[in-house]
Design a protein around this motif. Structure first.
Motif, PDB file in Angstrom:
ATOM      1  N   ASN A   1       0.816  -1.218   0.000  1.00  0.00           N
ATOM      2  CA  ASN A   1       0.000   0.000   0.000  1.00  0.00           C
ATOM      3  C   ASN A   1       0.848   1.266   0.000  1.00  0.00           C
ATOM      4  OD1 ASN A   1      -2.383  -1.464   0.019  1.00  0.00           O
ATOM      5  ND2 ASN A   1      -2.526  -1.460   2.240  1.00  0.00           N
ATOM      6  N   ASP A   2       1.900   1.274   0.803  1.00  0.00           N
ATOM      7  CA  ASP A   2       2.697   2.487   0.986  1.00  0.00           C
ATOM      8  C   ASP A   2       3.783   2.670  -0.071  1.00  0.00           C
ATOM      9  OD1 ASP A   2       1.175   2.809   3.256  1.00  0.00           O
ATOM     10  OD2 ASP A   2       2.726   2.067   4.610  1.00  0.00           O
ATOM     11  N   ALA A   3       4.369   1.577  -0.525  1.00  0.00           N
ATOM     12  CA  ALA A   3       5.496   1.666  -1.452  1.00  0.00           C
ATOM     13  C   ALA A   3       5.215   0.948  -2.766  1.00  0.00           C
ATOM     14  CB  ALA A   3       6.749   1.084  -0.799  1.00  0.00           C
ATOM     15  N   ALA A   4       3.945   0.693  -3.025  1.00  0.00           N
ATOM     16  CA  ALA A   4       3.520   0.031  -4.271  1.00  0.00           C
ATOM     17  C   ALA A   4       4.218  -1.310  -4.471  1.00  0.00           C
ATOM     18  CB  ALA A   4       3.738   0.948  -5.463  1.00  0.00           C
ATOM     19  N   GLY A   5       4.614  -1.952  -3.375  1.00  0.00           N
ATOM     20  CA  GLY A   5       5.229  -3.268  -3.479  1.00  0.00           C
ATOM     21  C   GLY A   5       6.619  -3.267  -4.093  1.00  0.00           C
ATOM     22  N   THR A   6       7.306  -2.152  -3.981  1.00  0.00           N
ATOM     23  CA  THR A   6       8.657  -2.051  -4.535  1.00  0.00           C
ATOM     24  C   THR A   6       9.508  -3.223  -4.073  1.00  0.00           C
ATOM     25  OG1 THR A   6       8.502   0.344  -4.525  1.00  0.00           O
ATOM     26  CG2 THR A   6      10.719  -0.594  -4.647  1.00  0.00           C
TER      27      THR A   6
END
Length: 64
Positions: A43-48
């Motif tokens: 959610n926060d880092a787009a799944g980086t």
């Protein structure tokens, strides 16, 4: 660790089966705070840093 699980399930001939297998593994074997952390990362880092299959499985897990 989620990427390792995704690499294992990548052998599934059907993408949806692989995603379901990964999500099921995370639900069964990861403790709740680990699941919450990876969902938050998506959610926060787009799944980086997550493999495409792992990201799709975590998104499915987040939906319930």
């Amino acid at each position: 660790m989620a990427n390792d699980i995704a690499r294992y399930f990548a052998a599934e001939p059907e993408r949806e089966d692989a995603i379901a297998g990964i999500a099921t593994h995370l639900k069964r074997f990861w403790e709740p705070r680990m699941r919450a952390a990876i969902i938050a990362h998506c959610n926060d880092a787009a799944g980086t840093g997550l493999d495409d299959l792992a990201r799709a499985a975590v998104e499915r897990l987040a939906r319930g």
